[in-house]
Design a protein around this motif. Structure first.
Motif, PDB file in Angstrom:
ATOM      1  N   ASP A  72       0.866  -1.177   0.000  1.00 26.81           N
ATOM      2  CA  ASP A  72       0.000   0.000   0.000  1.00 26.81           C
ATOM      3  C   ASP A  72       0.902   1.226   0.000  1.00 26.81           C
ATOM      4  O   ASP A  72       1.710   1.415   0.919  1.00 26.81           O
ATOM      5  CB  ASP A  72      -0.896   0.023   1.242  1.00 26.81           C
ATOM      6  N   GLU A  84      -2.808  11.713   0.211  1.00 26.55           N
ATOM      7  CA  GLU A  84      -3.341  12.278   1.448  1.00 26.55           C
ATOM      8  C   GLU A  84      -2.804  13.704   1.593  1.00 26.55           C
ATOM      9  O   GLU A  84      -1.592  13.910   1.712  1.00 26.55           O
ATOM     10  CB  GLU A  84      -2.896  11.441   2.647  1.00 26.55           C
ATOM     11  N   TYR A 139      -1.583   4.319  -6.316  1.00 25.78           N
ATOM     12  CA  TYR A 139      -1.221   4.726  -4.959  1.00 25.78           C
ATOM     13  C   TYR A 139      -2.315   5.640  -4.430  1.00 25.78           C
ATOM     14  O   TYR A 139      -3.239   6.010  -5.159  1.00 25.78           O
ATOM     15  CB  TYR A 139       0.156   5.402  -4.926  1.00 25.78           C
ATOM     16  N   ARG A 140      -2.229   5.995  -3.167  1.00 23.20           N
ATOM     17  CA  ARG A 140      -3.218   6.888  -2.566  1.00 23.20           C
ATOM     18  C   ARG A 140      -2.572   8.244  -2.283  1.00 23.20           C
ATOM     19  O   ARG A 140      -1.377   8.324  -2.031  1.00 23.20           O
ATOM     20  CB  ARG A 140      -3.776   6.304  -1.256  1.00 23.20           C
ATOM     21  N   ARG A 180      -4.419  13.499  -7.063  1.00 29.91           N
ATOM     22  CA  ARG A 180      -5.486  12.492  -6.949  1.00 29.91           C
ATOM     23  C   ARG A 180      -5.685  11.753  -8.270  1.00 29.91           C
ATOM     24  O   ARG A 180      -5.829  10.527  -8.296  1.00 29.91           O
ATOM     25  CB  ARG A 180      -6.788  13.155  -6.503  1.00 29.91           C
ATOM     26  N   ALA A 231      -2.693   9.565  -8.859  1.00 30.39           N
ATOM     27  CA  ALA A 231      -2.709   8.415  -7.950  1.00 30.39           C
ATOM     28  C   ALA A 231      -3.632   7.314  -8.480  1.00 30.39           C
ATOM     29  O   ALA A 231      -3.306   6.122  -8.410  1.00 30.39           O
ATOM     30  CB  ALA A 231      -3.157   8.863  -6.560  1.00 30.39           C
ATOM     31  N   ARG A 232      -4.770   7.716  -9.011  1.00 25.88           N
ATOM     32  CA  ARG A 232      -5.720   6.732  -9.537  1.00 25.88           C
ATOM     33  C   ARG A 232      -5.110   5.949 -10.698  1.00 25.88           C
ATOM     34  O   ARG A 232      -5.318   4.744 -10.829  1.00 25.88           O
ATOM     35  CB  ARG A 232      -6.992   7.443  -9.979  1.00 25.88           C
ATOM     36  N   THR A 254       1.274   5.402  -0.143  1.00 28.20           N
ATOM     37  CA  THR A 254       0.564   6.651   0.108  1.00 28.20           C
ATOM     38  C   THR A 254       1.522   7.821  -0.062  1.00 28.20           C
ATOM     39  O   THR A 254       2.646   7.786   0.435  1.00 28.20           O
ATOM     40  CB  THR A 254      -0.017   6.690   1.541  1.00 28.20           C
TER      41      THR A 254
END
Length: 430
Positions: free
Chosen positions: A33, A78, A75-76, A67, A70-71, A35
């Motif tokens: 994961d 924040e 990845y995410r 964002r 990331a999509r 981020t």
């Protein structure tokens, strides 16, 4: 079994290519994961801030939305500002985020990690000089660059109405200061085409103030001399060996008591790590807030915290100087750290980082470019200038885009940009 968590703080020249590679190698395959944390919602390549500041590029059109990116790259994202790292608990703390009216949008948060990469970058160092923070503009963030553009456009509008000269003083003869000086001249020439009929480059007074004996001190004397010659040909006053002791509302005051008056004053001298790094517990930092790292870019005393980019202090064995704070350094560190993180997930030891200096190029707007490239022929290097250097300089940005999007999308972006120039003004005017 839960997937390992990789947290990258900072989405600049190092952090964004890093999460892009990790997302494609690990996130897409469900191996980790990933981020990314950044204070902004979009990425603009920092070496282009001087172009954002003068309106030569529109940051809204040239930016990468975290964002959306990331999509596409698994990845995410924040949003947040780092305030604390608890290495023992493996958590970071992000400050509360407020809206434009002061209302709380997000509370203070904690994110946990298995591997942390600090890639926040650097900021200008005012060395505690009185009045600088109150009266000078900076070029450390996109917001600051756009603040300069707004002030610059208003100053030019006022000067055109009153038929007055425009004066800008830039402290710092590094790449940022030199490139900004040239871009200001280009911007004034463009503004004359868009209704500023009384504004002329002959009325423009740009001064570059450098404390060292020459501008571009990190580059060769030949590059420095060529850049000085070209700036002076534009009408820029290059003041070397001059130290600024104070900034007031109307002028820079030198150590000798001379006043350099200016409508706009920009501080682009000195580099230091973010202030939060000076408050980290359990990390070894320098006097300018850089984190000392091992040859594999792991922070000293930490087996799961990497530091890359301008905030990393690494002096390779046998080298006279530490690795310089440049975009190419951050990008090379990003590629190497991505490989090392894959190695760690495969229970292998991380490998030491080897920096390869490919040279440096300095853009003098549309007028010229100069630089020194490191060649493989006999282990030497060679000087480049003019249109060839300009093409190479633009190519560096295209390579950065390719690392984020891949070459097919980069070529489409380039093509779209060419078509949009047919309907867009040559300068962002608002």
């Amino acid at each position: 079994m839960s997937k390992p968590k990789i947290l990258v703080v900072g989405g600049g020249a190092g952090g964004l290519p890093l999460v892009t590679q990790l997302g494609r190698k690990l996130g897409k395959r469900g191996r980790a994961d990933i981020t990314l944390v950044d204070t902004s919602n979009i990425h603009v390549w920092k070496p282009r801030y001087h172009e954002v500041a003068t309106g030569a590029i529109d940051a809204d059109l040239d930016a990468v939305d975290y964002r959306a990116h990331a999509r596409l790259n698994h990845y995410r994202f924040e949003p947040g500002t780092l305030t604390h790292v608890d290495a023992a608990a493996r958590t970071v703390t992000l400050a509360a985020m407020n809206g434009p009216d002061g209302e709380e949008v997000l509370p203070e948060r904690q994110l946990d990690y298995d591997y942390l990469v600090l890639a926040i970058g650097s900021q200008s160092n005012d060395f505690g000089t009185p009045g600088v923070r109150q009266h000078c503009l900076f070029m450390d963030t996109r917001t600051q660059a756009e603040r300069f553009r707004e002030r610059f456009l208003n100053t030019c509008l006022h000067a055109n109405y009153r038929n007055d000269p425009v004066s800008v003083a830039i402290v710092g003869g590094g790449a940022t200061g030199v490139e900004l000086a040239a871009e200001i001249h280009h911007a004034v020439a463009m503004l004359k085409l868009y209704g500023h009929e009384h504004l002329d480059r002959k009325q423009l007074r740009v001064t570059v103030v450098e404390a060292l004996p020459r501008i571009l001190p990190a580059l060769s004397e030949r590059v420095s001399a060529a850049a000085t010659e070209r700036l002076q040909a534009l009408g820029v006053s290059v003041r070397t060996g001059v130290m600024v002791a104070e900034a007031t509302g109307q002028a820079l005051v030198t150590k000798d008591g001379e006043e350099i008056k200016a409508d706009l004053m920009v501080w682009a001298a000195g580099v230091k790590g973010p202030d939060v790094f000076g408050q980290l517990e359990g990390f070894t930092t320098t006097r300018v807030n850089q984190v000392e790292v091992e040859p594999d870019l792991l922070a000293k005393g930490h087996g799961n915290v990497f530091v890359i980019g301008d905030s990393a202090f690494l002096k390779p064995e046998g080298a006279e100087r530490p690795i310089p704070p440049r975009a190419q350094s951050a990008q090379q560190m990003a590629h190497h750290t991505a490989r090392n993180l894959v190695r760690l997930l495969n229970s292998q030891e991380p490998r030491p980082f080897e920096y390869k200096d490919h040279g440096s190029l300095v853009s003098l707007s549309n007028y010229s470019s100069v630089g020194m490239l490191m060649g493989n022929l006999k282990g030497g290097n060679f000087f480049v200038e003019g249109w060839l250097a300009r093409i190479m300089y633009v190519g560096l940005y295209r390579m950065h885009q390719a690392a984020l999007y891949g070459w097919p999308r980069t070529i489409m972006l380039l093509t779209a940009g060419r078509f949009s120039r047919l309907v867009r003004p040559r300068l962002k005017l608002h």
